[in-house]
Design an enzyme around this catalytic site. Structure first.
Site, mmCIF file in Angstrom:
data_model
loop_
_atom_site.group_PDB
_atom_site.id
_atom_site.type_symbol
_atom_site.label_atom_id
_atom_site.label_comp_id
_atom_site.label_asym_id
_atom_site.label_seq_id
_atom_site.Cartn_x
_atom_site.Cartn_y
_atom_site.Cartn_z
ATOM 1 C CG HIS A 168 -1.830 -1.213 1.232
ATOM 2 N ND1 HIS A 168 -2.221 -1.871 2.376
ATOM 3 C CD2 HIS A 168 -2.423 -1.873 0.193
ATOM 4 C CE1 HIS A 168 -3.019 -2.880 2.045
ATOM 5 N NE2 HIS A 168 -3.150 -2.906 0.736
ATOM 6 C CD GLU A 171 -0.726 0.902 4.344
ATOM 7 O OE1 GLU A 171 -1.972 0.824 4.229
ATOM 8 O OE2 GLU A 171 0.014 -0.095 4.370
ATOM 9 C CG HIS A 261 0.623 -3.326 5.568
ATOM 10 N ND1 HIS A 261 -0.220 -3.106 4.516
ATOM 11 C CD2 HIS A 261 1.225 -4.518 5.324
ATOM 12 C CE1 HIS A 261 -0.152 -4.117 3.668
ATOM 13 N NE2 HIS A 261 0.713 -4.984 4.135
ATOM 14 C CD GLU A 337 -1.603 -2.930 9.285
ATOM 15 O OE1 GLU A 337 -1.409 -1.716 9.061
ATOM 16 O OE2 GLU A 337 -2.069 -3.719 8.435
HETATM 17 ZN ZN ZN Z 1 -1.618 -1.515 4.351
#
Ligand code: ZN
Length: 382
Positions: A168, A171, A261, A337
């Protein structure tokens, strides 16, 4: 005269109105061929000493509206240090409005959803790390727009580790994490790195989605595809970035994988696992639990109480990389994350979650991987 510009690497903003310092109204472009939008990055010029009110509207339709309450925009005059600016969100105004207030003390200031990690910086990183003794660099494949998917290989031990990030592209903290992890891995005097390089061969893909990064996307590649939903059946047409990395993994195997992420809404650092995969084993669950316990002890920025709900047995989405790799290799696979906002258990008023904290977390994750290799995966070492 005030100007708003975004025609540069990872820029994204649309000027709806710029009638003066208190009358700046902006929106965010959607990722190409998709409905996702959340990443913004622009330059404000000509407002030195003027109290500015910058309104970004229409955010109730963004990818993660839950990301805006409690969020503070990132701001920099020198593009090195990114402070947090006073920011408020009102869901009831103009379809959801983020208002950033600042009085620039320079002719030009940059604002972004998170401190950017440009593609030029990516190439600087690859060049710098590839020049370190014992590092191998290669190109696994090409993106839809024809950009290289770079891999760095460090160490020559029997265990196989894969670190990859920025599926992504918005990010950007994921590539700051890579920056910190790679600095440690190539530090000739660091004992954790020296031992890891003996015990493991570490494959690093710092940026899985260069096209989305340059284009200022939040979530997709140039074809509008979310790469972290492509791992079950990647294709050359839609997701060559995933196909080439998964093929490279198949060629060498995988014992520990970490997919890095950022999370828009949750103000904590956490790990999502693979609990719902069909062939899950007690061994895999023990590896996952052991890793999280170690990382929580090593880094006060990591915790295990908050995060995503675990998938029920047999319900995992195998199109997501962590589930696919855990199922495919029977290995320890993890999605890390980091917050866009801050870690509310250890907040920082000036910077919020930051490049520096992402880099430190990258270093600390390596220490937890080394402990896991020694204590739980000793069998791999023969
Ligand atoms: Zn992500």
């Amino acid at each position: 005269m005030i100007h708003i510009d975004s025609a540069f690497d990872s820029g994204n903003i649309k000027v709806e109105r710029c009638g003066g310092p208190q009358d700046i109204v902006l929106t965010i472009h959607k990722d190409a061929a998709s409905d996702f939008y959340q990443w913004f990055h622009f330059r404000l010029s000509g407002a030195r000493g003027q109290a500015c009110s910058i309104r970004i509207t229409g955010l109730n339709g963004s990818a993660y509206p839950g990301g805006w309450p409690g969020y503070r925009a990132c701001m920099s005059a020198d593009r090195q240090q990114w402070h947090r600016a006073p920011t408020e969100f009102d869901a009831k105004s103009d379809g959801g409005t983020l208002t950033i207030t600042l009085t620039p003390d320079a002719d030009q200031v940059w604002l972004a959803y998170f401190a950017p990690y440009s593609l030029e910086r990516h190439h600087d990183l690859i060049a710098r790390i590839a020049a370190c003794p014992g590092v191998r660099a290669d190109v696994l494949g090409r993106s839809i727009d024809g950009r290289p998917i770079d891999r760095l290989v460090i160490g020559d031990g029997p265990a196989t580790l894969w670190l990859y990030g920025r599926q992504h592209p918005g990010e950007s903290m994921a590539e700051w994490w890579m920056d910190g992890a790679l600095a440690r891995l190539t530090d000739a005097g660091d004992p954790v790195a020296r031992k890891l390089r003996q015990l493991a061969t570490i494959h690093v893909v710092p940026n899985m989605n260069p096209d989305g990064s340059v284009r200022g996307h939040l979530r997709t590649n140039a074809a509008g595809v979310n790469l972290n939903r492509e791992w079950a059946a990647p294709s050359i047409e839609k997701s060559p970035e995933v196909l080439c990395v998964r093929d490279a993994m198949d060629a060498v195997g995988c014992d520990i994988a970490m997919d890095v992420h950022g999370d828009e809404a949750i103000p904590q650092v956490f790990i999502a696992g693979f609990e719902g995969i069909p062939s899950i084993t007690e061994r895999q669950l023990a590896l996952l639990g052991g890793f999280k316990t170690r990382l929580a002890r090593i880094s006060p920025d990591f915790q295990t109480a908050k995060g995503y709900p675990k998938a029920r047995p047999g319900t995992a989405n195998l199109a997501m990389s962590t589930n696919q790799l855990a199922e495919r290799f029977g290995c320890l696979a993890m999605t890390l994350e980091m917050p866009f906002k801050d870690n509310d258990d250890l907040p920082c008023a000036d910077f919020g979650w930051s490049p520096a904290r992402s880099q430190h977390l990258g270093r600390d994750c390596l220490a937890a991987m080394l402990e896991t290799l020694i204590d739980d995966l000793g069998g791999l070492m023969g």
